[in-house]
Design a protein around this motif. Structure first.
Motif, PDB file in Angstrom:
ATOM      1  N   ASN A  50     -11.583   6.261   1.102  1.00  0.00           N
ATOM      2  CA  ASN A  50     -10.442   5.641   0.288  1.00  0.00           C
ATOM      3  C   ASN A  50      -9.671   7.788  -0.219  1.00  0.00           C
ATOM      4  OD1 ASN A  50      -9.391   3.492   1.423  1.00  0.00           O
ATOM      5  ND2 ASN A  50     -10.578   2.477   0.200  1.00  0.00           N
ATOM      6  N   TYR A  80     -10.709  -5.163  -2.594  1.00  0.00           N
ATOM      7  CA  TYR A  80     -11.560  -4.915  -1.402  1.00  0.00           C
ATOM      8  C   TYR A  80     -12.262  -3.721  -1.582  1.00  0.00           C
ATOM      9  CZ  TYR A  80     -10.740 -10.036  -0.010  1.00  0.00           C
ATOM     10  OH  TYR A  80     -10.377 -11.133   0.545  1.00  0.00           O
ATOM     11  N   TRP A  81     -11.428  -3.121  -1.921  1.00  0.00           N
ATOM     12  CA  TRP A  81     -12.358  -1.283  -1.443  1.00  0.00           C
ATOM     13  C   TRP A  81     -12.564  -0.783  -2.553  1.00  0.00           C
ATOM     14  CZ3 TRP A  81     -10.048   2.022  -4.919  1.00  0.00           C
ATOM     15  CH2 TRP A  81      -9.002   1.392  -5.281  1.00  0.00           C
ATOM     16  N   ARG A  83     -15.742  -2.344  -3.534  1.00  0.00           N
ATOM     17  CA  ARG A  83     -16.721  -3.161  -2.585  1.00  0.00           C
ATOM     18  C   ARG A  83     -17.813  -1.893  -1.566  1.00  0.00           C
ATOM     19  NH1 ARG A  83     -16.671  -7.688  -0.011  1.00  0.00           N
ATOM     20  NH2 ARG A  83     -14.442  -7.708   0.090  1.00  0.00           N
ATOM     21  N   ARG A  84     -18.622  -0.766  -1.487  1.00  0.00           N
ATOM     22  CA  ARG A  84     -18.983   0.116  -1.119  1.00  0.00           C
ATOM     23  C   ARG A  84     -19.334   0.441  -0.171  1.00  0.00           C
ATOM     24  NH1 ARG A  84     -21.157   3.703  -5.807  1.00  0.00           N
ATOM     25  NH2 ARG A  84     -23.124   3.621  -4.809  1.00  0.00           N
ATOM     26  N   PRO A  85     -19.700   0.844   1.069  1.00  0.00           N
ATOM     27  CA  PRO A  85     -20.456   0.862   1.843  1.00  0.00           C
ATOM     28  C   PRO A  85     -21.821   1.496   1.988  1.00  0.00           C
ATOM     29  CG  PRO A  85     -18.510   2.755   2.524  1.00  0.00           C
ATOM     30  CD  PRO A  85     -18.081   2.236   1.105  1.00  0.00           C
ATOM     31  N   HIS A  97     -21.605  -8.499   1.852  1.00  0.00           N
ATOM     32  CA  HIS A  97     -20.819  -7.949   1.224  1.00  0.00           C
ATOM     33  C   HIS A  97     -21.101  -8.558  -0.136  1.00  0.00           C
ATOM     34  CE1 HIS A  97     -18.595  -6.123   4.593  1.00  0.00           C
ATOM     35  NE2 HIS A  97     -19.054  -6.766   5.158  1.00  0.00           N
ATOM     36  N   PRO A 147     -15.931 -11.456   2.707  1.00  0.00           N
ATOM     37  CA  PRO A 147     -16.064  -9.997   3.159  1.00  0.00           C
ATOM     38  C   PRO A 147     -14.691  -9.552   3.684  1.00  0.00           C
ATOM     39  CG  PRO A 147     -16.058 -12.108   4.966  1.00  0.00           C
ATOM     40  CD  PRO A 147     -16.052 -12.677   2.609  1.00  0.00           C
ATOM     41  N   LEU A 148     -15.308  -7.788   4.395  1.00  0.00           N
ATOM     42  CA  LEU A 148     -14.246  -6.751   4.006  1.00  0.00           C
ATOM     43  C   LEU A 148     -12.934  -7.128   5.394  1.00  0.00           C
ATOM     44  CD1 LEU A 148     -15.754  -3.729   4.011  1.00  0.00           C
ATOM     45  CD2 LEU A 148     -14.869  -4.704   1.920  1.00  0.00           C
ATOM     46  N   LYS A 155      -6.159 -13.113   2.001  1.00  0.00           N
ATOM     47  CA  LYS A 155      -7.908 -13.188   0.640  1.00  0.00           C
ATOM     48  C   LYS A 155      -7.963 -14.319   0.893  1.00  0.00           C
ATOM     49  CE  LYS A 155      -8.250 -12.441  -3.911  1.00  0.00           C
ATOM     50  NZ  LYS A 155      -8.608 -11.204  -5.084  1.00  0.00           N
TER      51      LYS A 155
END
Length: 289
Positions: A50, A80-81, A83-85, A97, A147-148, A155
């Motif tokens: 992002n 949600y964003w 949470r890092r991949p 996740h 889950p993403l 949500k």
């Protein structure tokens, strides 16, 4: 007590804010466009999410801790964003996740579902969950999956896949008295029998874990070990107890020893039919720098 595949039951079984995505404000990049910023970061070998660089120093060393810890009050607004991949090879835990947070009495039904992973005599009852999550929720911890989602998707409610439930005791080991549900606990702050405390003892120096459970479908995914590692870190950093105690069956001793627990021999606890071993993790003095 514990999960039979991952090693965690009723008698086994940091900051809590969101981790910042970066220190991007400290970068001296002038005022580049998003494309320019991406190009600069890519040349430097820094992954982007992002438009923000990710600080991956910790991920390469602590691959089991690729989750976000949030406070109960923040759970409903958990973005949600944030949470890092993962930057390492994906594991079954990554696919959940996961994030961890304290539990509350609102999670009683979730905990009952997770606790069904154990034989019925070793399960925590609904009333005990209500008691423990009302009287000392700060001693509980849950690992959730969320889950993403794609843009515009609603949500869902996070799903609890594993939990640790505990109380305090003045004894150095888990006892049957510490595991009992006090009579009239809803109206009395303290409960005694024969001048001995029953159930949770505020101010007790031992954290007695009564349940470390993982849903069967998620066992073998490092849920139990991730929960235990996070729980020990939380209690140690808060400096609220001298030790953590738990009881487990023989085949789970190596699991707990891997976290620093020491076996103290056969337990006197007869919960669930007995046959337990006492295990204790002592918090010694802080190392001198």
């Amino acid at each position: 007590m514990s999960d039979q595949s991952e090693y965690p039951s009723e008698s086994i079984g940091s900051d809590n804010g969101l981790r910042p995505l970066s220190n991007v404000d400290d970068l001296s990049l002038g005022n580049p466009s998003n494309n320019d910023l991406s190009r600069i970061m890519n040349r430097a070998g820094i992954a982007l999410a992002n438009g923000f660089p990710l600080d991956d120093d910790e991920d390469e060393e602590d691959v089991d801790e690729d989750y976000v810890s949030v406070d109960q009050d923040d759970a409903n607004e958990f973005p949600y964003w944030f949470r890092r991949p993962p930057t390492h090879h994906r594991t079954k835990l990554d696919e959940l996740h996961p994030f961890v947070q304290l539990l509350s009495v609102s999670n009683v039904e979730d905990c009952i579902k997770v606790e069904n992973a154990f034989p019925e005599p070793e399960r925590c009852s609904r009333d005990k969950f209500k008691y423990r999550l009302t009287r000392c929720p700060e001693l509980s911890l849950g690992l959730f999956t969320l889950p993403l989602l794609g843009e515009g998707e609603p949500k869902p409610r996070p799903t609890l896949v594993g939990h640790i439930i505990a109380t305090r005791t003045s004894e150095p080991l888990v006892t049957d008295r510490s595991m009992r549900l006090p009579d009239n606990w809803q109206n009395e702050r303290w409960s005694f029998e024969d001048s001995q405390a029953v159930g949770h003892e505020e101010g007790g120096s031992t954290i007695a874990i009564h349940s470390l459970a993982v849903e069967p479908e998620h066992q073998g995914k490092q849920v139990g070990s991730t929960l235990m590692k996070a729980y020990i870190h939380r209690i140690r950093e808060a400096q609220i107890a001298d030790r953590i105690a738990i009881i487990a069956h023989d085949h789970l001793i190596p699991f707990y020893e891997s976290f620093g627990f020491e076996s103290r021999g056969p337990s006197k606890c007869q919960f669930g039919g007995g046959g337990w071993v006492d295990l204790v993790l002592e918090f010694g003095p802080e190392p001198q720098e």
